[in-house]
Design a protein around this motif. Structure first.
Motif, PDB file in Angstrom:
ATOM      1  N   GLN A 231       0.833  -1.205   0.000  1.00 22.87           N
ATOM      2  CA  GLN A 231       0.000   0.000   0.000  1.00 22.87           C
ATOM      3  C   GLN A 231       0.874   1.264   0.000  1.00 22.87           C
ATOM      4  N   LYS A 232       1.927   1.217   0.796  1.00 25.72           N
ATOM      5  CA  LYS A 232       2.848   2.351   0.885  1.00 25.72           C
ATOM      6  C   LYS A 232       3.467   2.641  -0.486  1.00 25.72           C
ATOM      7  N   PHE A 233       3.842   1.576  -1.164  1.00 24.54           N
ATOM      8  CA  PHE A 233       4.444   1.721  -2.493  1.00 24.54           C
ATOM      9  C   PHE A 233       3.453   2.321  -3.485  1.00 24.54           C
ATOM     10  N   VAL A 234       2.224   1.817  -3.482  1.00 18.08           N
ATOM     11  CA  VAL A 234       1.206   2.330  -4.400  1.00 18.08           C
ATOM     12  C   VAL A 234       0.975   3.818  -4.123  1.00 18.08           C
ATOM     13  N   ASP A 235       0.809   4.150  -2.843  1.00 20.77           N
ATOM     14  CA  ASP A 235       0.518   5.543  -2.479  1.00 20.77           C
ATOM     15  C   ASP A 235       1.614   6.502  -2.930  1.00 20.77           C
ATOM     16  N   GLN A 236       2.864   6.069  -2.830  1.00 19.61           N
ATOM     17  CA  GLN A 236       3.922   7.012  -3.202  1.00 19.61           C
ATOM     18  C   GLN A 236       4.175   7.037  -4.706  1.00 19.61           C
ATOM     19  N   THR A 237       3.784   5.954  -5.418  1.00 19.63           N
ATOM     20  CA  THR A 237       4.120   5.868  -6.840  1.00 19.63           C
ATOM     21  C   THR A 237       3.072   6.516  -7.750  1.00 19.63           C
ATOM     22  N   VAL A 238       1.800   6.446  -7.347  1.00 21.67           N
ATOM     23  CA  VAL A 238       0.739   6.985  -8.207  1.00 21.67           C
ATOM     24  C   VAL A 238       0.982   8.458  -8.575  1.00 21.67           C
ATOM     25  N   PRO A 239       1.286   9.335  -7.602  1.00 22.07           N
ATOM     26  CA  PRO A 239       1.527  10.736  -7.973  1.00 22.07           C
ATOM     27  C   PRO A 239       2.732  10.900  -8.902  1.00 22.07           C
ATOM     28  N   GLN A 240       3.717  10.012  -8.771  1.00 19.37           N
ATOM     29  CA  GLN A 240       4.896  10.093  -9.642  1.00 19.37           C
ATOM     30  C   GLN A 240       4.508   9.758 -11.084  1.00 19.37           C
ATOM     31  N   ALA A 241       3.632   8.761 -11.251  1.00 21.17           N
ATOM     32  CA  ALA A 241       3.165   8.402 -12.598  1.00 21.17           C
ATOM     33  C   ALA A 241       2.349   9.552 -13.180  1.00 21.17           C
ATOM     34  N   GLU A 242       1.467  10.111 -12.356  1.00 20.72           N
ATOM     35  CA  GLU A 242       0.627  11.224 -12.823  1.00 20.72           C
ATOM     36  C   GLU A 242       1.489  12.403 -13.257  1.00 20.72           C
ATOM     37  N   PHE A 243       2.519  12.676 -12.470  1.00 20.45           N
ATOM     38  CA  PHE A 243       3.388  13.804 -12.799  1.00 20.45           C
ATOM     39  C   PHE A 243       4.059  13.607 -14.148  1.00 20.45           C
ATOM     40  N   ALA A 244       4.404  12.342 -14.453  1.00 23.71           N
ATOM     41  CA  ALA A 244       5.059  12.046 -15.731  1.00 23.71           C
ATOM     42  C   ALA A 244       4.040  11.963 -16.871  1.00 23.71           C
ATOM     43  N   GLY A 245       2.757  12.066 -16.549  1.00 22.05           N
ATOM     44  CA  GLY A 245       1.718  11.977 -17.574  1.00 22.05           C
ATOM     45  C   GLY A 245       1.492  10.547 -18.049  1.00 22.05           C
ATOM     46  N   LEU A 246       1.802   9.583 -17.194  1.00 22.22           N
ATOM     47  CA  LEU A 246       1.616   8.176 -17.558  1.00 22.22           C
ATOM     48  C   LEU A 246       0.429   7.598 -16.786  1.00 22.22           C
ATOM     49  N   VAL A 247      -0.153   6.545 -17.352  1.00 16.70           N
ATOM     50  CA  VAL A 247      -1.352   5.960 -16.754  1.00 16.70           C
ATOM     51  C   VAL A 247      -1.018   4.596 -16.163  1.00 16.70           C
ATOM     52  N   ILE A 248      -1.315   4.428 -14.890  1.00 16.96           N
ATOM     53  CA  ILE A 248      -1.093   3.127 -14.255  1.00 16.96           C
ATOM     54  C   ILE A 248      -2.140   2.145 -14.765  1.00 16.96           C
ATOM     55  N   PRO A 249      -1.688   0.971 -15.214  1.00 18.13           N
ATOM     56  CA  PRO A 249      -2.600   0.040 -15.915  1.00 18.13           C
ATOM     57  C   PRO A 249      -3.540  -0.687 -14.954  1.00 18.13           C
ATOM     58  N   ASP A 250      -4.373   0.079 -14.249  1.00 19.51           N
ATOM     59  CA  ASP A 250      -5.305  -0.529 -13.307  1.00 19.51           C
ATOM     60  C   ASP A 250      -6.568   0.326 -13.291  1.00 19.51           C
ATOM     61  N   PRO A 251      -7.628  -0.132 -13.988  1.00 19.68           N
ATOM     62  CA  PRO A 251      -8.865   0.676 -14.071  1.00 19.68           C
ATOM     63  C   PRO A 251      -9.523   0.883 -12.700  1.00 19.68           C
ATOM     64  N   GLN A 252      -9.170   0.044 -11.729  1.00 15.86           N
ATOM     65  CA  GLN A 252      -9.803   0.170 -10.411  1.00 15.86           C
ATOM     66  C   GLN A 252      -9.016   1.065  -9.449  1.00 15.86           C
ATOM     67  N   LEU A 253      -7.908   1.592  -9.921  1.00 21.25           N
ATOM     68  CA  LEU A 253      -7.083   2.447  -9.066  1.00 21.25           C
ATOM     69  C   LEU A 253      -7.838   3.748  -8.766  1.00 21.25           C
ATOM     70  N   LEU A 254      -8.026   4.054  -7.483  1.00 24.66           N
ATOM     71  CA  LEU A 254      -8.834   5.215  -7.117  1.00 24.66           C
ATOM     72  C   LEU A 254      -8.439   5.690  -5.729  1.00 24.66           C
TER      73      LEU A 254
END
Lengths: 320, 96
Positions: A231-254
């Motif tokens: 969970q810690k990893f997901v929480d810290q990585t999602v904003p990094q992906a968003e910043f790079a303009g990339l989409v995490i391949p998980d439609p349920q990510l919310l």
């Protein structure tokens, strides 16, 4: 408080009391055999992961897109080899030899992180490994700096210090691609698509299904559960992906405001088990390569021995 | 033993607290390892400085020379990219 004439129950009580008091266990302390065995399994698995992990990245050293990227990648792969050494040394304090550990790896009795059984198909994969795979490893390793076995904990402190550039250089590669041409951005996205789920699997099975977790938590070999770390990893990585303009391949990510964490979709444990069982894309290659590297190094070891032998002979002659 | 000759030299390493590395604190002369341990206890831990002592014969330590440091460590000096600070990331993601 001499250990030599205490009963087994008393020894166990003192051992657990020491752990409960947040003290480290050191190599010459009495420890339950199962604690020792668990450590040998976990630390050697960690060591093998560092060393086998050199292969997917090593694959790109000669093809890195610039001299700077090549130098950085070389330095990183060299670090991983060093980390393997720290961890093998920590394992050796438990009375097991390097030969035994490597043999267990070659015979498939010892595991390594499954993620290294995936191939590195494009340059973007090198960015994804640094950003995601090292990112996940760091989350785990930061937690392990407080593991109960002294040599392991100190090895982790050393590794975390050196690891700090690995994730940053990876993210830099990804960010550069993501801000490049459409084709480059697609490469970055493709790498994220392929490495995201295996990175989540790195934390191991869910807490309820994890075979070794409960005992390891009591012994404080593990300090945080697989799911907490994931969970810690997901929480810290999602904003990094968003910043790079990339989409995490998980439609349920919310974002879940109530929990204060990201919710994410189910992990494909069938795939995880398939790769752990040895049927990932590169399992056989990785071990074959490791064996070959050792065998092909034999002439170097032989030359070293011959050179030392000759030096000794000369010294003996000079003395005579 | 030749009269007036000192006993062999030992280097002393002390772990100040459980969980920390042993750290070099000094040396002493002793006839055996066991004696060196006891002397080290008496010399170096008079104020509870440690919980564990290592003694190693000084002659068994192989050390690089500081005069040779330039030559010896040179290959490591020009690799700033080994440091995290070499990678400048935008402030939004800089806590990596």
């Amino acid at each position: 408080m001499n250990d030599s004439n205490a009963s087994p129950e008393e020894l166990l009580r003192r051992f657990q009391a020491r752990i409960d008091a947040e003290q480290r266990i050191e190599p010459k302390d009495w420890m339950p055999e199962a604690y020792r065995r668990t450590l040998v399994r976990q630390i050697s698995q960690h060591a093998h992961s560092e060393v086998i992990g050199m292969q997917p990245e090593g694959n790109w050293i000669l093809r890195a897109p610039s001299l700077r990227r090549k130098a950085v990648l070389l330095a990183k792969v060299q670090d991983e080899g060093g980390h393997g050494l720290y961890l093998y040394s920590a394992t050796e304090t438990l009375g097991v030899s390097r030969e035994e550990l490597v043999e267990a790896l070659h015979e498939g009795r010892a595991k390594y992180a499954s993620i290294f059984n995936y191939p590195t198909l494009t340059w973007a994969d090198i960015g994804a490994i640094g950003w995601l795979v090292d990112g996940a490893a760091i989350v785990n390793q930061i937690s392990l700096q407080r593991t109960s076995y002294g040599p392991y904990a100190r090895g982790m402190v050393r590794i975390c210090k050196e690891e700090s550039f690995h994730q940053r250089q990876g993210y830099e590669v990804i960010l550069t691609l993501a801000r490049g041409s459409a084709e480059q951005k697609a490469m970055a996205q493709d790498a994220l698509d392929r490495w995201w789920w295996p990175s989540l699997m790195m934390f191991g099975p869910h807490d309820a299904e994890s075979a070794h977790s409960a005992q390891s938590m009591t012994w404080k070999i593990k300090r945080q559960s697989n799911d907490e770390l994931r969970q810690k990893f997901v929480d810290q990585t999602v904003p990094q992906a968003e910043f790079a303009g990339l989409v995490i391949p998980d439609p349920q990510l919310l974002w879940n405001a109530e929990r204060g964490h990201y919710d994410f979709g189910p992990i494909d444990w069938e795939e995880f088990n398939r790769v752990v069982a040895g049927n990932g894309m590169c399992n056989r290659d990785r071990i074959a390569h490791h064996r070959r590297a050792h065998e092909e190094g034999e002439w170097v070891r032989e030359a070293v021995r011959a050179h030392e032998e000759r030096k000794r002979e000369r010294a003996a002659q000079d003395a005579a | 033993m030749v009269p007036g000759q000192h006993m062999p030299l030992f280097e002393v390493f002390i772990r100040s607290r459980r969980g920390l590395d042993h750290k070099h604190v000094g040396s002493l002369h002793a006839e055996t390892h066991q004696q060196a341990l006891e002397y080290a206890r008496d010399c170096y831990t008079r104020r509870s400085e440690g919980v564990s002592i290592w003694v190693v014969r000084s002659g068994d330590i192989v050390a690089s020379q500081e005069e040779d440091a330039g030559e010896f460590f040179d290959p490591m000096d020009d690799k700033p990219y080994r440091h995290a600070t070499h990678y400048r990331l935008p402030p939004e993601v800089d806590n990596m």
